[in-house]
Design a protein around this motif. Structure first.
Motif, PDB file in Angstrom:
ATOM      1  N   ALA A 188       7.263   4.110  -6.933  1.00 29.38           N
ATOM      2  CA  ALA A 188       7.119   4.493  -5.531  1.00 29.38           C
ATOM      3  C   ALA A 188       7.520   3.351  -4.604  1.00 29.38           C
ATOM      4  O   ALA A 188       7.019   2.238  -4.719  1.00 29.38           O
ATOM      5  N   ALA A 189       8.425   3.637  -3.669  1.00 32.01           N
ATOM      6  CA  ALA A 189       8.965   2.614  -2.774  1.00 32.01           C
ATOM      7  C   ALA A 189       8.290   2.678  -1.415  1.00 32.01           C
ATOM      8  O   ALA A 189       8.945   2.636  -0.381  1.00 32.01           O
ATOM      9  N   VAL A 190       6.971   2.786  -1.398  1.00 28.02           N
ATOM     10  CA  VAL A 190       6.241   2.824  -0.138  1.00 28.02           C
ATOM     11  C   VAL A 190       5.814   1.412   0.248  1.00 28.02           C
ATOM     12  O   VAL A 190       5.653   0.540  -0.603  1.00 28.02           O
ATOM     13  N   ASP A 191       5.663   1.186   1.542  1.00 31.84           N
ATOM     14  CA  ASP A 191       5.136  -0.088   2.039  1.00 31.84           C
ATOM     15  C   ASP A 191       3.619   0.029   2.035  1.00 31.84           C
ATOM     16  O   ASP A 191       3.038   0.774   2.825  1.00 31.84           O
ATOM     17  N   GLU A 192       2.952  -0.701   1.151  1.00 30.97           N
ATOM     18  CA  GLU A 192       1.513  -0.547   0.979  1.00 30.97           C
ATOM     19  C   GLU A 192       0.702  -1.134   2.125  1.00 30.97           C
ATOM     20  O   GLU A 192      -0.490  -0.850   2.248  1.00 30.97           O
ATOM     21  N   VAL A 193       1.320  -1.947   2.981  1.00 33.80           N
ATOM     22  CA  VAL A 193       0.618  -2.499   4.139  1.00 33.80           C
ATOM     23  C   VAL A 193       0.521  -1.460   5.249  1.00 33.80           C
ATOM     24  O   VAL A 193      -0.464  -1.416   6.000  1.00 33.80           O
ATOM     25  N   LEU A 194       1.527  -0.591   5.350  1.00 33.78           N
ATOM     26  CA  LEU A 194       1.539   0.450   6.369  1.00 33.78           C
ATOM     27  C   LEU A 194       0.694   1.636   5.922  1.00 33.78           C
ATOM     28  O   LEU A 194       0.444   1.839   4.729  1.00 33.78           O
ATOM     29  N   THR A 195       0.257   2.431   6.871  1.00 36.08           N
ATOM     30  CA  THR A 195      -0.414   3.680   6.538  1.00 36.08           C
ATOM     31  C   THR A 195       0.629   4.680   6.037  1.00 36.08           C
ATOM     32  O   THR A 195       1.843   4.488   6.207  1.00 36.08           O
ATOM     33  N   GLY A 196       0.142   5.763   5.436  1.00 36.44           N
ATOM     34  CA  GLY A 196       1.071   6.799   5.012  1.00 36.44           C
ATOM     35  C   GLY A 196       1.881   7.330   6.176  1.00 36.44           C
ATOM     36  O   GLY A 196       3.093   7.547   6.079  1.00 36.44           O
ATOM     37  N   GLY A 215      -1.604   1.297   0.385  1.00 40.26           N
ATOM     38  CA  GLY A 215      -2.096   0.513  -0.739  1.00 40.26           C
ATOM     39  C   GLY A 215      -3.408   1.023  -1.293  1.00 40.26           C
ATOM     40  O   GLY A 215      -3.791   0.654  -2.409  1.00 40.26           O
ATOM     41  N   THR A 216      -4.120   1.874  -0.528  1.00 38.44           N
ATOM     42  CA  THR A 216      -5.393   2.436  -1.006  1.00 38.44           C
ATOM     43  C   THR A 216      -5.192   3.770  -1.718  1.00 38.44           C
ATOM     44  O   THR A 216      -6.153   4.338  -2.229  1.00 38.44           O
ATOM     45  N   TYR A 217      -3.969   4.277  -1.767  1.00 36.16           N
ATOM     46  CA  TYR A 217      -3.703   5.582  -2.363  1.00 36.16           C
ATOM     47  C   TYR A 217      -3.752   5.509  -3.888  1.00 36.16           C
ATOM     48  O   TYR A 217      -3.439   4.480  -4.493  1.00 36.16           O
ATOM     49  N   SER A 218      -4.080   6.643  -4.507  1.00 38.46           N
ATOM     50  CA  SER A 218      -3.964   6.758  -5.958  1.00 38.46           C
ATOM     51  C   SER A 218      -2.485   6.822  -6.345  1.00 38.46           C
ATOM     52  O   SER A 218      -1.607   6.993  -5.481  1.00 38.46           O
ATOM     53  N   GLY A 219      -2.210   6.724  -7.642  1.00 36.48           N
ATOM     54  CA  GLY A 219      -0.821   6.781  -8.093  1.00 36.48           C
ATOM     55  C   GLY A 219      -0.144   8.083  -7.706  1.00 36.48           C
ATOM     56  O   GLY A 219       1.010   8.093  -7.263  1.00 36.48           O
ATOM     57  N   GLY A 220      -0.866   9.204  -7.866  1.00 35.95           N
ATOM     58  CA  GLY A 220      -0.275  10.485  -7.509  1.00 35.95           C
ATOM     59  C   GLY A 220      -0.022  10.615  -6.028  1.00 35.95           C
ATOM     60  O   GLY A 220       0.990  11.166  -5.596  1.00 35.95           O
ATOM     61  N   ARG A 224       0.551   8.095  -3.922  1.00 39.09           N
ATOM     62  CA  ARG A 224       1.698   7.230  -3.575  1.00 39.09           C
ATOM     63  C   ARG A 224       3.005   7.914  -3.931  1.00 39.09           C
ATOM     64  O   ARG A 224       3.978   7.838  -3.178  1.00 39.09           O
ATOM     65  N   ARG A 225       3.024   8.578  -5.112  1.00 41.11           N
ATOM     66  CA  ARG A 225       4.260   9.251  -5.509  1.00 41.11           C
ATOM     67  C   ARG A 225       4.553  10.429  -4.582  1.00 41.11           C
ATOM     68  O   ARG A 225       5.712  10.660  -4.205  1.00 41.11           O
ATOM     69  N   ARG A 226       3.536  11.180  -4.170  1.00 38.60           N
ATOM     70  CA  ARG A 226       3.758  12.280  -3.230  1.00 38.60           C
ATOM     71  C   ARG A 226       4.264  11.750  -1.899  1.00 38.60           C
ATOM     72  O   ARG A 226       5.152  12.336  -1.275  1.00 38.60           O
ATOM     73  N   LEU A 227       3.703  10.626  -1.442  1.00 35.82           N
ATOM     74  CA  LEU A 227       4.182  10.019  -0.203  1.00 35.82           C
ATOM     75  C   LEU A 227       5.629   9.574  -0.364  1.00 35.82           C
ATOM     76  O   LEU A 227       6.453   9.745   0.546  1.00 35.82           O
ATOM     77  N   ASP A 228       5.962   9.010  -1.511  1.00 38.06           N
ATOM     78  CA  ASP A 228       7.320   8.555  -1.790  1.00 38.06           C
ATOM     79  C   ASP A 228       8.295   9.731  -1.717  1.00 38.06           C
ATOM     80  O   ASP A 228       9.376   9.631  -1.113  1.00 38.06           O
ATOM     81  N   ILE A 229       7.924  10.850  -2.319  1.00 39.65           N
ATOM     82  CA  ILE A 229       8.786  12.033  -2.280  1.00 39.65           C
ATOM     83  C   ILE A 229       8.875  12.564  -0.857  1.00 39.65           C
ATOM     84  O   ILE A 229       9.957  12.970  -0.395  1.00 39.65           O
ATOM     85  N   ALA A 230       7.752  12.558  -0.132  1.00 40.18           N
ATOM     86  CA  ALA A 230       7.772  12.994   1.270  1.00 40.18           C
ATOM     87  C   ALA A 230       8.733  12.145   2.088  1.00 40.18           C
ATOM     88  O   ALA A 230       9.505  12.668   2.917  1.00 40.18           O
ATOM     89  N   MET A 231       8.710  10.834   1.869  1.00 46.13           N
ATOM     90  CA  MET A 231       9.627   9.942   2.575  1.00 46.13           C
ATOM     91  C   MET A 231      11.078  10.284   2.245  1.00 46.13           C
ATOM     92  O   MET A 231      11.961  10.224   3.102  1.00 46.13           O
TER      93      MET A 231
END
Length: 273
Positions: free
Chosen positions: A93-101, A139-144, A146-153
């Motif tokens: 997952a290529a999300v920025d964990e410092v930022l909110t979803g 950064g507080t998200y579970s693995g699933g 984070r992956r859903r957020l990654d796909i949403a992005m």
């Protein structure tokens, strides 16, 4: 006599693609098509060339020979249009964990120069059942999650084609099910999905068609039933069906929903004698 309507072009079309790195031939003439609104699983062991093919389709790498098209656009000659039509989600997952979803989604919407990026972010959070967590740091998200957020992005801007490269790498069974549901919903909504995976059960659960990449070539493509038909029928015996470890794990944690197994059938299963 009325002529039959022309078939819609494939969302992805690859013809004779080759790629070598020095003396190492990674792709040796790949031919592949993915129909619009379908899920194609690209199976292959490590080193088979899956990621190399994905990078070529995403315009991150140039093929040595052959042609590739994404949504009717030539990968080599129309790279900007290809990038607008295809979104790539990598193995992690290529999300920025410092930022909110929500902030992650707003950032992508701004990078894509979309109007009203905050509204776009809110719509994607709702679509992927992340509204309640939208103002929490990623950064507080579970693995699933984070992956859903990654796909949403990846889907900001509604690209018609999405490539998921090993999307459930490192996920626990429950998170894996969450991602599987998301992938099914994408195809139901008309998005074309190319899924690369090493997990055979993942391909069985999700794919409309399956392509097997081996030593740089597609050795066979077909539905699961067509691939199974390539083998001779095996003698069978009736045995008591035992739950898998994944079934037990999900039951013990109180998972809400069916286990990640094939649709239920009789209480016995066929096994080769």
């Amino acid at each position: 006599m009325t002529a039959a309507p022309a078939l819609a072009p494939a969302a992805l079309r690859v013809r004779g693609v080759t790629k070598s790195f020095g003396d190492l031939a990674v792709l040796r003439g790949v031919d592949l098509e993915v129909a619009r609104g379908s899920i194609l699983a690209l199976l292959g062991s490590n080193g088979a060339g899956k990621t190399t093919l994905v990078r070529i389709l995403a315009t991150l790498l140039a093929a040595d020979a052959g042609t590739a098209e994404v949504d009717g656009h030539d990968v080599a000659a129309e790279a900007p249009q290809v990038r607008e039509s295809l979104s790539l989600t990598g193995q992690f997952a290529a999300v920025d964990e410092v930022l909110t979803g929500r902030e992650n989604l707003i950032l992508v919407a701004r990078l894509r120069h979309l109007p009203r990026p905050a509204a776009v972010a809110d719509a994607m959070l709702e679509r992927f059942a992340l509204t309640a967590a939208g103002r929490r740091r990623a950064g507080t998200y579970s693995g699933g999650m984070r992956r859903r957020l990654d796909i949403a992005m990846s889907l900001v801007g509604d690209p018609p084609v999405i490539v998921l490269d090993e999307p459930t790498t490192g996920l626990d069974p429950q998170s894996r099910l969450e991602v599987w549901r998301t992938i099914r919903e994408l195809a139901t909504g008309g998005t074309t999905v190319l899924l690369t995976t090493q997990h055979l059960d993942e391909a069985e659960q999700l794919a409309d068609r399956i392509a097997i990449l081996h030593e740089g070539r597609i050795v066979h493509t077909g539905t699961l039933a067509e691939l199974r038909a390539l083998l001779p029928a095996a003698p069978v015996e009736m045995v008591q069906k035992q739950p898998s470890l994944e079934d037990v794990f999900l039951a013990l944690i109180g998972h809400d929903g069916p286990p990640a197994t094939a649709p239920s059938g009789p209480t016995a299963q066929e096994t080769a004698s």
